[in-house]
Design a protein around this motif. Structure first.
Motif, PDB file in Angstrom:
ATOM      1  N   MET A  64       0.735  -1.278   0.114  1.00  0.00           N
ATOM      2  CA  MET A  64      -0.098  -0.007  -0.170  1.00  0.00           C
ATOM      3  C   MET A  64       0.629   1.299  -0.092  1.00  0.00           C
ATOM      4  N   LYS A  65       2.157   1.224   0.617  1.00  0.00           N
ATOM      5  CA  LYS A  65       2.801   2.293   0.637  1.00  0.00           C
ATOM      6  C   LYS A  65       3.076   2.745  -0.757  1.00  0.00           C
ATOM      7  N   ASN A  66       3.324   2.054  -1.720  1.00  0.00           N
ATOM      8  CA  ASN A  66       3.194   2.442  -3.086  1.00  0.00           C
ATOM      9  C   ASN A  66       2.154   3.411  -3.760  1.00  0.00           C
ATOM     10  N   LEU A  67       1.131   2.741  -3.234  1.00  0.00           N
ATOM     11  CA  LEU A  67      -0.251   3.661  -3.735  1.00  0.00           C
ATOM     12  C   LEU A  67      -0.497   4.928  -3.025  1.00  0.00           C
ATOM     13  N   PHE A  68       0.148   5.044  -1.525  1.00  0.00           N
ATOM     14  CA  PHE A  68       0.254   6.281  -0.905  1.00  0.00           C
ATOM     15  C   PHE A  68       1.275   7.239  -1.676  1.00  0.00           C
ATOM     16  N   ARG A 111      -4.199   2.389 -14.843  1.00  0.00           N
ATOM     17  CA  ARG A 111      -4.987   1.794 -13.652  1.00  0.00           C
ATOM     18  C   ARG A 111      -5.004   3.137 -12.603  1.00  0.00           C
ATOM     19  N   ILE A 112      -3.999   3.731 -12.480  1.00  0.00           N
ATOM     20  CA  ILE A 112      -3.820   4.719 -11.143  1.00  0.00           C
ATOM     21  C   ILE A 112      -4.675   5.834 -11.595  1.00  0.00           C
ATOM     22  N   GLN A 113      -4.884   6.201 -12.999  1.00  0.00           N
ATOM     23  CA  GLN A 113      -6.009   7.078 -13.274  1.00  0.00           C
ATOM     24  C   GLN A 113      -7.205   6.712 -12.768  1.00  0.00           C
ATOM     25  N   GLN A 114      -7.671   5.642 -13.125  1.00  0.00           N
ATOM     26  CA  GLN A 114      -8.840   5.214 -12.880  1.00  0.00           C
ATOM     27  C   GLN A 114      -8.962   5.112 -11.151  1.00  0.00           C
ATOM     28  N   PHE A 115      -8.073   4.889 -10.556  1.00  0.00           N
ATOM     29  CA  PHE A 115      -8.006   4.953  -8.897  1.00  0.00           C
ATOM     30  C   PHE A 115      -8.125   6.580  -8.406  1.00  0.00           C
ATOM     31  N   PHE A 116      -7.677   7.151  -9.182  1.00  0.00           N
ATOM     32  CA  PHE A 116      -7.968   8.800  -8.729  1.00  0.00           C
ATOM     33  C   PHE A 116      -9.262   9.105  -9.084  1.00  0.00           C
ATOM     34  N   GLN A 117      -9.628   8.764 -10.045  1.00  0.00           N
ATOM     35  CA  GLN A 117     -11.256   9.068 -10.330  1.00  0.00           C
ATOM     36  C   GLN A 117     -12.168   8.662  -9.228  1.00  0.00           C
ATOM     37  N   MET A 118     -11.893   7.184  -8.940  1.00  0.00           N
ATOM     38  CA  MET A 118     -12.881   6.530  -8.014  1.00  0.00           C
ATOM     39  C   MET A 118     -12.513   7.549  -6.367  1.00  0.00           C
ATOM     40  N   MET A 173     -16.013  -2.839  -3.289  1.00  0.00           N
ATOM     41  CA  MET A 173     -15.453  -2.795  -4.834  1.00  0.00           C
ATOM     42  C   MET A 173     -14.055  -1.975  -5.066  1.00  0.00           C
ATOM     43  N   MET A 174     -14.054  -1.006  -3.994  1.00  0.00           N
ATOM     44  CA  MET A 174     -13.088  -0.117  -4.246  1.00  0.00           C
ATOM     45  C   MET A 174     -11.789  -0.882  -3.559  1.00  0.00           C
ATOM     46  N   MET A 175     -12.088  -1.641  -2.405  1.00  0.00           N
ATOM     47  CA  MET A 175     -10.851  -2.337  -2.009  1.00  0.00           C
ATOM     48  C   MET A 175     -10.317  -3.417  -2.954  1.00  0.00           C
ATOM     49  N   ILE A 176     -11.357  -3.703  -3.702  1.00  0.00           N
ATOM     50  CA  ILE A 176     -10.599  -4.775  -4.761  1.00  0.00           C
ATOM     51  C   ILE A 176     -10.104  -4.046  -5.989  1.00  0.00           C
ATOM     52  N   PHE A 177     -10.580  -2.852  -6.188  1.00  0.00           N
ATOM     53  CA  PHE A 177      -9.985  -1.801  -7.274  1.00  0.00           C
ATOM     54  C   PHE A 177      -8.507  -1.408  -6.637  1.00  0.00           C
ATOM     55  N   ILE A 178      -8.583  -1.106  -5.346  1.00  0.00           N
ATOM     56  CA  ILE A 178      -7.310  -0.540  -4.813  1.00  0.00           C
ATOM     57  C   ILE A 178      -6.219  -1.805  -4.980  1.00  0.00           C
ATOM     58  N   SER A 179      -6.681  -3.015  -4.795  1.00  0.00           N
ATOM     59  CA  SER A 179      -5.571  -4.101  -4.947  1.00  0.00           C
ATOM     60  C   SER A 179      -5.160  -4.158  -6.305  1.00  0.00           C
ATOM     61  N   ARG A 180      -5.620  -3.813  -7.514  1.00  0.00           N
ATOM     62  CA  ARG A 180      -5.410  -3.491  -8.739  1.00  0.00           C
ATOM     63  C   ARG A 180      -4.431  -2.768  -8.939  1.00  0.00           C
ATOM     64  N   ALA A 181      -4.887  -1.160  -8.280  1.00  0.00           N
ATOM     65  CA  ALA A 181      -4.095  -0.195  -8.483  1.00  0.00           C
ATOM     66  C   ALA A 181      -2.805  -0.388  -7.608  1.00  0.00           C
ATOM     67  N   SER A 182      -2.887  -0.900  -6.531  1.00  0.00           N
ATOM     68  CA  SER A 182      -1.558  -1.256  -5.702  1.00  0.00           C
ATOM     69  C   SER A 182      -0.516  -1.945  -6.484  1.00  0.00           C
ATOM     70  N   VAL A 183      -1.002  -2.924  -7.335  1.00  0.00           N
ATOM     71  CA  VAL A 183       0.192  -3.762  -8.217  1.00  0.00           C
ATOM     72  C   VAL A 183       0.547  -2.644  -9.160  1.00  0.00           C
ATOM     73  N   SER A 184      -0.102  -1.876  -9.891  1.00  0.00           N
ATOM     74  CA  SER A 184       0.252  -0.903 -10.915  1.00  0.00           C
ATOM     75  C   SER A 184       1.378   0.389 -10.297  1.00  0.00           C
ATOM     76  N   ALA A 185       0.753   0.603  -9.026  1.00  0.00           N
ATOM     77  CA  ALA A 185       1.609   1.642  -8.353  1.00  0.00           C
ATOM     78  C   ALA A 185       3.029   0.952  -7.925  1.00  0.00           C
ATOM     79  N   ILE A 221       5.251   0.772 -10.961  1.00  0.00           N
ATOM     80  CA  ILE A 221       5.664   2.236 -11.465  1.00  0.00           C
ATOM     81  C   ILE A 221       6.401   2.820 -10.540  1.00  0.00           C
ATOM     82  N   GLN A 222       6.523   2.464  -9.154  1.00  0.00           N
ATOM     83  CA  GLN A 222       7.465   2.997  -8.372  1.00  0.00           C
ATOM     84  C   GLN A 222       8.798   2.325  -8.393  1.00  0.00           C
TER      85      GLN A 222
END
Length: 593
Positions: free
Chosen positions: A1-5, A125-132, A305-317, A320-321
């Motif tokens: 999660m630190k990468n997403l933060f 995926r990060i863009q979708q995370f920001f949108q949500m 659903m957001m938690m599931i989506f966060i799990s996707r975004a966390s992978v991408s973050a 990227i990081q």
């Protein structure tokens, strides 16, 4: 999660839009709770007592609130989209700049397909995370928290249903996240492989068609595609089970509210007296509580659903990081020498080099000196390290052992960007960008005049085909120069190098696709320009380099077998003698006389 933060650093600069989005979300959520509250007044007070004035006033309030909810929802969506688009654009720019600054060693580590996937698919995926983020993450806690407060305030008895439904839903969310995260990691890795196969094929259509390997390549792509399908299906199965489970809990809770409501009405806990003294069920309370329950459960569903989506975004973050945090192993020194104008002379002193941390040495103990203005040929068998050697001069790689110096100064002490601006490297496979002939040449010198364009094109024997176009240097070139012949692309890349007017010109077998007449003209131009630049020419043909000032011969072990003139090498270098014998009539023994 630190990468997403870490991704939040790209949204904080748009704090005014974030504040506006949150404010509008609070208003929209509040409207959603106020309307059911007004429904109690209509159903339990206005209708039973036939109070039309109260009915109309309350209905108008509900209508006004509905329009307020609509307006706040539109503003929230706009603000959320604004933050997501601009924040992701900033992220994408930073990622692209980092990729541009990566050394060849760094790029070899990540692979091209991985870098493309991260710059495109992962950032989306990060863009979708920001949108949500501003549409759900803020909304969900509000809906759950305020909903629970109002539901309990409305009916403590009916609120008992949440002691059953909420733990089940929370546990389900945790289980889904635990299963989903590693699967989404595999999906992104599969995208890398899919991109790799696609890139390989679109970059080599002529080879594939010429060798009739279409079926083989189709099979390779099918394997990669199937690998992606299996991993994507595995991840989507989690989603496929998650939504029905959540809906089951959602609908079960609503059914439980109705059952409990019926029970409490029968037991007299949900009844009231009208103004006329009649005992009636508090239907408004039941309907309002039901609405509050729906808001709470919708908030929990959004959260799930957001938690599931966060799990996707966390992978991408994370992916990227990893690129952003990658230490560049070849950087400019802080105290690098600036303003040094190269003379063109350089020296290799016991230089050895190998690819990777534990790679075998490609060059071993190489030492030689080149004076300013000299024209030097480099020859050797395939894999002898010729291209590797010239890549060390502009510091595309750093040496493993030994030193390279320009004018007596270690290349690592010179400003990297100033060094490269004074060197022009023309590769065997010319890289041509979409645009015009002029924009491709301007990469060599953005401030060149039209006359300098013509002069450089003539030196490269390219002006003869450029002047045939009505648009002249403005003639459009398609991606990778697909509307130019191989010889035209090589001459254009040479013209780009000549336009730079470098102190050191490096040609890596860059005349292999041009005819003998064009090659002779290009070599003649180099001879004329030798007073103001040093030239290195890699070639497989002795006829191309025999008249140069010196020739560097490399053996199969990446060592120097000779460094002398053509005539002396024919006498003293065994490797050169073998190459000459293989090219009888094309630069071999006939030149020994």
């Amino acid at each position: 999660m630190k990468n997403l933060f870490a991704m939040f650093t790209y949204v904080k600069k748009y704090y005014w839009h974030i504040i506006l989005a949150i404010l509008m979300m609070i208003i929209q959520v509040s409207v959603g709770f106020l309307i059911p509250f007004l429904m109690i007044t209509i159903i339990d007070d206005a209708l039973p007592n036939e109070n039309m004035s109260l009915l109309i006033n309350t209905s108008l309030k509900m209508l006004g609130l509905a329009f307020l909810g609509l307006l706040s929802g539109v503003v929230n969506n706009y603000s959320s989209q604004y933050v997501a688009q601009y924040a992701t654009a900033d992220l994408r720019n930073k990622l692209f700049v980092k990729i541009q600054n990566l050394s060849f060693h760094n790029i070899d580590h990540f692979k091209t397909s991985r870098l493309i996937t991260s710059a495109t698919n992962d950032t989306v995926r990060i863009q979708q995370f920001f949108q949500m983020l501003l549409r759900i993450i803020v909304r969900a806690p509000l809906m759950i928290g305020v909903g629970l407060f109002l539901a309990i305030t409305t009916s403590r008895e009916l609120s008992n249903i949440f002691f059953v439904s909420m733990p089940i839903l929370i546990v389900s969310i945790i289980i889904v996240m635990f299963i989903a995260f590693p699967r989404f990691q595999k999906v992104q890795e599969s995208v890398d492989l899919l991109n790799k196969r696609t890139l390989e094929n679109v970059q080599a259509p002529r080879v594939i068609k010429s060798f009739v390997t279409t079926k083989h390549e189709n099979n390779r792509f099918e394997e990669a595609n199937e690998h992606y399908r299996v991993n994507a299906s595995s991840a989507e199965k989690v989603m496929a089970f998650a939504e029905p489970i959540i809906m089951l809990i959602f609908n079960g809770t609503l059914a439980g509210v109705l059952i409990l409501g019926s029970y409490y009405i029968e037991s007299g806990a949900l009844v009231q007296f009208t103004d006329a003294g009649e005992l009636i069920a508090q239907k408004g309370v039941l309907i309002a509580f039901n609405n509050y329950s729906m808001q709470i459960l919708m908030g929990l569903m959004m959260f799930a659903m957001m938690m599931i989506f966060i799990s996707r975004a966390s992978v991408s973050a994370k992916r990227i990081q990893e690129i952003l945090d990658e230490p560049i192993d070849l950087e400019n020194k802080e105290d690098a020498l600036k303003g040094h104008s190269l003379s063109g002379s350089f020296a290799f002193d016991r230089v050895s080099f190998g690819y990777g941390d534990k790679g075998n040495l490609v060059l071993k103990d190489v030492s030689f000196q080149v004076q300013a203005g000299e024209r030097v040929g480099i020859i050797g068998s395939t894999g002898s390290g010729k291209s590797t050697l010239i890549h060390l001069l502009p510091r595309l790689y750093d040496v493993s052992e030994g030193t390279i110096s320009f004018d007596g100064k270690d290349v690592k002490d010179l400003d990297l960007f100033e060094l490269r601006k004074q060197i022009a490297l023309v590769t065997q496979s010319p890289t041509i960008f979409s645009g015009s002939i002029g924009t491709n040449m301007m990469q060599g010198n953005e401030e060149a005049t039209y006359e300098e364009f013509i002069e450089a094109a003539k030196h490269a024997n390219a002006y003869e085909f450029v002047k045939e176009y009505e648009e002249d240097f403005n003639h459009f070139i398609q991606q990778k120069g697909s509307n130019l012949s191989g010889g035209q692309k090589q001459r254009l890349s040479l013209a780009r190098a000549f336009l730079r007017n470098p102190k050191l010109l490096i040609l890596d077998d860059s005349t292999s696709a041009v005819d003998a007449n064009s090659e002779a003209k290009i070599l003649g131009s180099i001879a004329k320009l030798s007073e103001r630049m040093t030239t290195l020419i890699i070639s497989q043909k002795i006829s191309t380099i025999r008249n140069l000032d010196k020739i560097l011969v490399l053996n199969n072990h990446g060592q120097i077998d000779g460094f002398d003139t053509h005539e002396n090498l024919l006498k003293n270098s065994k490797v050169y003698q073998e190459i000459a014998k293989s090219q009888l009539g094309h630069g071999g023994e006939q030149y020994a006389n």
